[in-house]
Design a protein around this motif. Structure first.
Motif, PDB file in Angstrom:
ATOM      1  N   PRO A  68     -51.659  -3.770 -32.766  1.00 22.15           N
ATOM      2  CA  PRO A  68     -51.961  -4.963 -33.562  1.00 22.15           C
ATOM      3  C   PRO A  68     -50.705  -5.646 -34.103  1.00 22.15           C
ATOM      4  O   PRO A  68     -49.819  -5.012 -34.666  1.00 22.15           O
ATOM      5  CB  PRO A  68     -52.817  -4.408 -34.701  1.00 22.15           C
ATOM      6  N   ILE A  69     -50.642  -6.953 -33.886  1.00 22.88           N
ATOM      7  CA  ILE A  69     -49.568  -7.817 -34.379  1.00 22.88           C
ATOM      8  C   ILE A  69     -50.204  -8.773 -35.376  1.00 22.88           C
ATOM      9  O   ILE A  69     -51.347  -9.198 -35.203  1.00 22.88           O
ATOM     10  CB  ILE A  69     -48.944  -8.624 -33.211  1.00 22.88           C
ATOM     11  N   THR A  70     -49.478  -9.145 -36.409  1.00 17.43           N
ATOM     12  CA  THR A  70     -50.034 -10.087 -37.374  1.00 17.43           C
ATOM     13  C   THR A  70     -50.491 -11.350 -36.654  1.00 17.43           C
ATOM     14  O   THR A  70     -51.591 -11.859 -36.875  1.00 17.43           O
ATOM     15  CB  THR A  70     -48.995 -10.465 -38.443  1.00 17.43           C
ATOM     16  N   GLN A  71     -49.639 -11.857 -35.755  1.00 19.01           N
ATOM     17  CA  GLN A  71     -50.003 -13.026 -34.951  1.00 19.01           C
ATOM     18  C   GLN A  71     -49.217 -12.977 -33.643  1.00 19.01           C
ATOM     19  O   GLN A  71     -47.995 -12.918 -33.647  1.00 19.01           O
ATOM     20  CB  GLN A  71     -49.718 -14.314 -35.712  1.00 19.01           C
ATOM     21  N   LEU A  72     -49.944 -13.010 -32.526  1.00 18.26           N
ATOM     22  CA  LEU A  72     -49.339 -12.896 -31.203  1.00 18.26           C
ATOM     23  C   LEU A  72     -49.409 -14.241 -30.490  1.00 18.26           C
ATOM     24  O   LEU A  72     -50.476 -14.810 -30.304  1.00 18.26           O
ATOM     25  CB  LEU A  72     -50.072 -11.828 -30.385  1.00 18.26           C
ATOM     26  N   TYR A  73     -48.249 -14.724 -30.074  1.00 19.06           N
ATOM     27  CA  TYR A  73     -48.139 -16.015 -29.403  1.00 19.06           C
ATOM     28  C   TYR A  73     -47.898 -15.839 -27.906  1.00 19.06           C
ATOM     29  O   TYR A  73     -47.200 -14.916 -27.477  1.00 19.06           O
ATOM     30  CB  TYR A  73     -46.931 -16.797 -29.916  1.00 19.06           C
ATOM     31  N   VAL A  74     -48.428 -16.781 -27.133  1.00 20.63           N
ATOM     32  CA  VAL A  74     -48.050 -16.925 -25.730  1.00 20.63           C
ATOM     33  C   VAL A  74     -47.562 -18.363 -25.551  1.00 20.63           C
ATOM     34  O   VAL A  74     -48.253 -19.312 -25.935  1.00 20.63           O
ATOM     35  CB  VAL A  74     -49.231 -16.638 -24.781  1.00 20.63           C
ATOM     36  N   GLN A 108     -56.961 -12.705 -24.434  1.00 17.33           N
ATOM     37  CA  GLN A 108     -58.369 -12.696 -24.836  1.00 17.33           C
ATOM     38  C   GLN A 108     -58.831 -11.306 -25.251  1.00 17.33           C
ATOM     39  O   GLN A 108     -59.798 -11.157 -26.007  1.00 17.33           O
ATOM     40  CB  GLN A 108     -59.234 -13.227 -23.686  1.00 17.33           C
ATOM     41  N   GLU A 109     -58.127 -10.271 -24.769  1.00 14.49           N
ATOM     42  CA  GLU A 109     -58.502  -8.898 -25.087  1.00 14.49           C
ATOM     43  C   GLU A 109     -58.057  -8.474 -26.484  1.00 14.49           C
ATOM     44  O   GLU A 109     -58.513  -7.454 -27.000  1.00 14.49           O
ATOM     45  CB  GLU A 109     -57.891  -7.939 -24.059  1.00 14.49           C
ATOM     46  N   LYS A 110     -57.151  -9.244 -27.095  1.00 15.44           N
ATOM     47  CA  LYS A 110     -56.603  -8.846 -28.390  1.00 15.44           C
ATOM     48  C   LYS A 110     -57.584  -9.180 -29.514  1.00 15.44           C
ATOM     49  O   LYS A 110     -58.250 -10.229 -29.500  1.00 15.44           O
ATOM     50  CB  LYS A 110     -55.264  -9.532 -28.647  1.00 15.44           C
ATOM     51  N   GLN A 111     -57.659  -8.305 -30.491  1.00 11.87           N
ATOM     52  CA  GLN A 111     -58.588  -8.490 -31.607  1.00 11.87           C
ATOM     53  C   GLN A 111     -57.966  -9.243 -32.777  1.00 11.87           C
ATOM     54  O   GLN A 111     -58.664  -9.840 -33.588  1.00 11.87           O
ATOM     55  CB  GLN A 111     -59.074  -7.119 -32.104  1.00 11.87           C
ATOM     56  N   GLN A 112     -56.641  -9.211 -32.860  1.00  9.70           N
ATOM     57  CA  GLN A 112     -55.973  -9.879 -33.975  1.00  9.70           C
ATOM     58  C   GLN A 112     -55.685 -11.339 -33.620  1.00  9.70           C
ATOM     59  O   GLN A 112     -56.051 -11.806 -32.549  1.00  9.70           O
ATOM     60  CB  GLN A 112     -54.689  -9.135 -34.345  1.00  9.70           C
ATOM     61  N   ARG A 113     -55.009 -12.045 -34.505  1.00  5.64           N
ATOM     62  CA  ARG A 113     -54.793 -13.486 -34.342  1.00  5.64           C
ATOM     63  C   ARG A 113     -53.933 -13.790 -33.110  1.00  5.64           C
ATOM     64  O   ARG A 113     -52.890 -13.175 -32.901  1.00  5.64           O
ATOM     65  CB  ARG A 113     -54.135 -14.065 -35.594  1.00  5.64           C
ATOM     66  N   THR A 114     -54.401 -14.758 -32.320  1.00  6.25           N
ATOM     67  CA  THR A 114     -53.682 -15.150 -31.110  1.00  6.25           C
ATOM     68  C   THR A 114     -53.447 -16.655 -31.105  1.00  6.25           C
ATOM     69  O   THR A 114     -54.250 -17.426 -31.646  1.00  6.25           O
ATOM     70  CB  THR A 114     -54.462 -14.755 -29.845  1.00  6.25           C
ATOM     71  N   VAL A 115     -52.354 -17.047 -30.454  1.00  9.95           N
ATOM     72  CA  VAL A 115     -51.956 -18.464 -30.465  1.00  9.95           C
ATOM     73  C   VAL A 115     -51.408 -18.872 -29.103  1.00  9.95           C
ATOM     74  O   VAL A 115     -50.633 -18.141 -28.491  1.00  9.95           O
ATOM     75  CB  VAL A 115     -50.862 -18.729 -31.538  1.00  9.95           C
ATOM     76  N   GLY A 150     -55.810   2.417 -40.010  1.00  8.20           N
ATOM     77  CA  GLY A 150     -56.002   2.938 -38.667  1.00  8.20           C
ATOM     78  C   GLY A 150     -57.327   2.556 -38.048  1.00  8.20           C
ATOM     79  O   GLY A 150     -57.642   2.954 -36.925  1.00  8.20           O
ATOM     80  N   GLU A 151     -58.123   1.773 -38.774  1.00  7.79           N
ATOM     81  CA  GLU A 151     -59.424   1.359 -38.266  1.00  7.79           C
ATOM     82  C   GLU A 151     -59.302   0.060 -37.460  1.00  7.79           C
ATOM     83  O   GLU A 151     -58.332  -0.684 -37.594  1.00  7.79           O
ATOM     84  CB  GLU A 151     -60.400   1.159 -39.433  1.00  7.79           C
ATOM     85  N   THR A 152     -60.308  -0.189 -36.632  1.00 11.72           N
ATOM     86  CA  THR A 152     -60.338  -1.423 -35.848  1.00 11.72           C
ATOM     87  C   THR A 152     -60.639  -2.604 -36.762  1.00 11.72           C
ATOM     88  O   THR A 152     -61.494  -2.517 -37.649  1.00 11.72           O
ATOM     89  CB  THR A 152     -61.415  -1.331 -34.751  1.00 11.72           C
ATOM     90  N   PHE A 153     -59.929  -3.706 -36.550  1.00  9.08           N
ATOM     91  CA  PHE A 153     -60.182  -4.906 -37.349  1.00  9.08           C
ATOM     92  C   PHE A 153     -59.921  -6.139 -36.498  1.00  9.08           C
ATOM     93  O   PHE A 153     -59.309  -6.058 -35.422  1.00  9.08           O
ATOM     94  CB  PHE A 153     -59.332  -4.923 -38.618  1.00  9.08           C
ATOM     95  N   THR A 154     -60.372  -7.294 -36.971  1.00  7.70           N
ATOM     96  CA  THR A 154     -60.241  -8.541 -36.220  1.00  7.70           C
ATOM     97  C   THR A 154     -59.500  -9.589 -37.036  1.00  7.70           C
ATOM     98  O   THR A 154     -59.198  -9.385 -38.224  1.00  7.70           O
ATOM     99  CB  THR A 154     -61.615  -9.099 -35.821  1.00  7.70           C
ATOM    100  N   SER A 155     -59.250 -10.727 -36.409  1.00  7.84           N
ATOM    101  CA  SER A 155     -58.468 -11.792 -37.050  1.00  7.84           C
ATOM    102  C   SER A 155     -59.157 -12.387 -38.278  1.00  7.84           C
ATOM    103  O   SER A 155     -58.491 -12.865 -39.199  1.00  7.84           O
ATOM    104  CB  SER A 155     -58.186 -12.907 -36.041  1.00  7.84           C
TER     105      SER A 155
END
Length: 654
Positions: free
Chosen positions: A441-447, A480-487, A600-605
Motif C-alpha cells: 500500500p502506497i498513500t497515493q500511486l501515480y501512473v 485497477q488491482e490496487k486498493q489504495q488511491r490511484t492517479v 496490517g488489515e486490508t483497507f481502501t482509498s
C-alpha cells in the motif's frame, strides 16, 4: 549457325569473366594500398592535405569526442579539420584522403539531424550501380560509434552503416569500427583505446603496435582523464551548466594510465559515476549512496516563507514545507521530450547496478533534506515555527527523477517511510506492470499517462522497451488491482498530445483511477535532447478546457474537482467515490492512513479520505491558492532592446 543456348552460354561466360576481372582489379588495388599503407601525415597545413573529422551529434557527445580526437591529432602533428557534416558537401568525399567519423545513433537507429544528409548520400551512392565500387578508393577512413545497448539491434547502427557504406564504395578502413556505450560507464576508456589505435595507424604503424601517442590534449586529475576542450552543447547556450546524459557518459569513467577504475564490492558498477555526481550536484541534487537522490522543491521553500504550497497541498492537503522530494533510482526506462532533468540521469530496462540498503537511503535522504531546510533559517518570511515543522518531514514525493519502482527493495523503502509516519506519493512511468502489482500500500500511486496512442507515446516518452505499448496498457490494468488511491497523471504538450481527447477517455476504463491529474508541460529551457519551446506550453485556460471536455465525455463518472492555477493543473475526481452529498473529499487523512497501514488489515482509498476545503474546489475565486498564505506575484522586467527606454513589466501567469 550457333544455337540460342550456345549464345546465352557465351554471353554468360563473358559476363562472368568481366565481373571476375573487375573484382580482381579491385582486390589488387586494395591489397596494394594495404601493403603500402604509409599514412605519415604531411606537415603542411593546406586544405587539400588535411584529413577530416566529422561529428554526427545530437546532444553534443559525438562532438565532444571529436574535439578530443582533433586535439590528440594536433598533439601528434597530424593535420585534421573538425567538420560539422551539415556544412559539408558529400560530393567532395572522393577528393578526401583521410576521413574519420564520430557518430551517435538517435531514435530508431537513425542518424542525428546534422548527419542525416551525409549518411543518406553514402547509402544511396552505395546502392547506385552507376556509382561503382571504387568511388572512394583513395580514401582511408575510421568510424567510432556512440550509442546505448539498451536499444538492442539499433545500438550504434549509424556507425556500422557508415563503415559498411564506405567499404562498399571502395574506402579502406584503417581500424575496425569502435563502439562506445553511454550507459556502461566505459565510453571514455573505449574511445581512448580506439583513438590510440587510430593515431598509431596515422603515424605509419598498425593499430596494435606500441608507437608512442602523445596525449597533450588531455590532462589528468584525481585519476581521471578530463577533456580540456569546451564541450558545450550545440544550440544550448542557455544551459551551459547542464551536462546531458550522453555528455556525462562521454567523460564518466575514472581512468588513469589506461586502467579503468572499478567500484569495489560485488563487481557491479555504480549507477552514479563521479562526473554524473558532479553534474547533478551542480544542479542542486544531493546524492545518496550510489543510486539515490534528494532535492529541495521550490514549493517547499515557498510554503516555508508563507507564500503558498504546491498543487498537492490544494488537491490532497499535504504540507509542502514538510514534503521531501527524493528517489531511490536515478535511472529511468524513458527519455521523455519534456524531461525536466534534461536527461542527466542514467537509463536502463532493468536493475544492473550496485544496490544500497533501503534504511540507509531513507536516513540519508532525511539527513540531507533537513540540512537543506536549515539553510532557510533567516530567509524573509520563514518563521521559527515553520522552520521547526520543516525539519520533521511528513510527506515523501518519490518522483524526483528516474523510475523509483525499478529499485528492487522499493517495498522495504516504503516500509521505512511509513514506519516514520511519512506518507508516500510514488510516480511510475508505466513500463513495469509487474512492479506495480507487487507494490505494498502506497498513500497515493501515480501512473504517468503522457500520451493516449502508441505513436504519440513513442514520440513523447521515447521508451527503451520495444513492447512499450503493451507494458503501458498492462501498467494501467495493474493500477485497477490496487486498493489504495490511484492517479493517472496527464502532461499536456501543445502540438503533441492535446488533440487525443477521445483516446485519453478510452484509457479511463482500463485503469479506473481514483483521480486524474491534468497538467500543462513545464518548459525547462532549451536542450539538444528536446525540441520543445514555449509554444508547446498550454495556458491554464487550455488545461481547464481539456479537463472539462474529458469530464463531459465520462458522463458523470469523473468531474472536475480541484485546480491549482499557478501550477497550470486541474484534478478530475471519481464522483461515486469522492463526492459525498455534493462535497468533494479529495484530501487525505494522513494519520488515519498510517494507522491503517500499522494495523496490517486490508483497507481502501475511501477509508482515509478527508473533505476538500472550499478554496481548493474547482471554480473557487482563490484558484486553488490557500488564503492563509501570502500571495506573491513576481515582477519580471524585460528589455527588448538595449537602446530602448521602455521597460515591460509582466506578472507570472496564474
Amino acid at each position: 549457325m550457333a544455337s540460342s543456348s550456345s549464345i546465352r552460354a557465351r554471353l554468360a561466360f563473358v559476363a562472368l569473366l568481366s565481373a571476375t576481372t573487375v573484382y580482381c582489379i579491385h582486390k589488387y588495388l586494395r591489397l596494394k594500398r594495404l601493403k603500402n599503407l604509409s599514412l605519415n601525415p604531411s606537415t603542411t597545413t593546406s586544405k587539400a592535405s588535411r584529413g577530416k573529422i566529422f561529428f554526427i551529434s545530437q546532444t553534443g557527445t559525438a562532438k565532444a569526442l571529436a574535439q578530443r580526437l582533433h586535439e590528440l591529432c594536433a598533439a601528434n602533428d597530424i593535420a585534421f579539420d573538425l567538420v560539422d557534416p551539415r556544412d559539408y558537401e558529400p560530393e567532395d568525399l572522393p577528393k578526401e584522403n583521410q576521413v574519420i567519423f564520430i557518430a551517435s545513433t538517435w531514435d530508431d537507429g537513425k542518424p542525428p539531424e546534422n548527419g542525416e544528409f551525409l549518411v543518406n548520400w553514402l547509402s544511396e551512392s552505395a546502392e547506385d550501380f552507376r556509382v561503382g565500387s571504387l568511388l572512394l578508393s583513395e580514401c582511408k577512413f575510421a568510424v567510432f560509434g556512440v550509442g546505448s545497448r539498451v536499444y538492442g539491434e539499433s545500438y550504434n547502427a549509424v556507425a556500422k552503416e557508415l563503415s559498411s557504406r564506405m567499404v562498399g564504395l571502395g574506402g579502406l578502413e584503417m581500424i575496425p569500427v569502435g563502439e562506445g556505450d553511454v550507459d556502461d560507464g566505459e565510453l571514455d576508456s573505449a574511445f581512448q583505446n580506439w583513438c590510440d589505435g587510430v593515431i598509431r595507424v596515422l603515424k605509419g604503424g598498425s593499430a596494435q603496435e606500441t608507437i608512442g601517442v602523445s596525449r597533450e590534449g588531455a590532462v589528468e586529475s584525481d585519476g581521471e582523464y578530463i577533456d580540456s576542450t569546451d564541450d558545450e552543447e550545440e544550440g544550448n547556450d542557455d544551459n551551459g551548466d547542464i551536462v546531458d546524459l550522453e555528455d556525462i557518459a562521454g567523460k564518466a569513467p575514472s581512468r588513469k594510465n589506461g586502467v579503468v577504475k572499478v567500484a569495489k564490492g560485488d563487481g557491479k558498477k555504480e549507477m552514479v559515476t563521479p562526473v554524473i555526481r558532479a553534474s547533478l550536484t551542480k544542479q542542486g541534487y544531493k546524492i545518496i549512496g550510489s543510486h539515490s537522490g534528494v532535492k529541495i522543491c521550490r514549493w517547499t521553500k515557498s510554503q516555508l516563507r508563507g507564500r503558498g504550497g504546491c498543487y498537492k497541498h490544494s488537491f490532497y492537503g499535504i504540507e509542502s514545507h514538510r514534503c521531501m522530494e527524493t528517489t531511490p533510482s536515478l535511472a529511468c526506462a524513458n527519455k521523455c521530450v519534456f524531461c525536466w532533468r534534461h536527461h542527466t540521469n542514467p537509463v536502463g530496462k532493468s536493475w544492473q547496478w550496485k544496490m544500497d540498503d533501503p534504511k540507509v537511503i531513507v536516513e540519508g535522504a532525511l539527513d540531507l533534506h533537513t540540512k537543506m531546510i536549515k539553510q532557510m533559517k533567516g530567509v524573509p518570511g520563514v518563521t521559527p515555527e515553520k522552520l521547526q515543522e520543516g525539519l520533521t518531514p511528513r510527506h515523501c514525493a518519490l518522483s524526483l527523477v528516474g523510475e523509483p519502482i525499478m529499485y528492487p527493495e522499493i517495498n522495504a523503502l516504503v516500509d521505512e517511510l511509513h514506519g516514520r509516519r511519512i506518507s508516500t506519493f510514488l510516480v511510475t512511468n508505466a513500463q513495469f506492470p509487474e512492479k506495480i502489482l507487487m507494490m505494498k500500500p502506497i498513500t497515493q500511486l501515480y501512473v504517468s499517462v503522457d500520451a493516449a496512442t502508441k505513436e504519440s507515446l513513442k514520440a513523447i516518452d521515447r521508451p527503451l522497451f520495444a513492447d512499450f505499448w503493451e507494458r503501458f496498457i498492462d501498467s494501467l490494468k495493474a493500477l485497477q488491482e490496487k486498493q489504495q488511491r490511484t492517479v493517472y497523471r496527464l502532461t499536456l504538450v501543445k502540438g503533441w498530445n492535446t488533440e487525443e481527447l477521445d483516446a485519453y477517455f478510452n484509457l479511463f476504463s482500463i485503469g479506473k483511477p481514483d483521480f486524474i491529474e491534468i497538467k500543462g508541460v513545464t518548459y525547462c529551457g532549451s536542450s539538444a535532447t528536446s525540441k520543445l519551446t514555449m509554444e508547446n506550453v498550454p495556458w491554464h485556460a487550455d488545461v481547464k478546457a481539456f479537463s472539462e471536455a474529458l469530464s463531459l465525455k465520462s458522463k458523470g463518472e469523473y468531474e472536475v474537482a480541484c485546480e491549482h492555477a499557478h501550477s497550470c493543473c486541474v484534478l478530475l475526481g471519481r464522483t461515486q467515490k469522492f463526492k459525498v452529498d455534493g462535497q468533494w473529499f479529495t484530501w487525505i487523512d494522513y494519520e488515519k492512513f498510517h494507522d491503517l497501514v500499522a494495523s496490517g488489515e486490508t483497507f481502501t482509498s475511501t477509508d482515509y479520505m478527508a473533505q476538500t476545503p472550499s478554496w481548493a474546489v474547482y471554480g473557487a475565486e482563490e484558484g486553488g491558492f490557500d488564503p492563509e498564505q501570502l500571495r506573491y506575484k513576481k515582477e519580471r522586467h524585460h528589455h527588448p532592446k538595449p537602446q530602448a527606454c521602455l521597460t515591460l513589466g509582466k506578472t507570472m501567469k496564474f
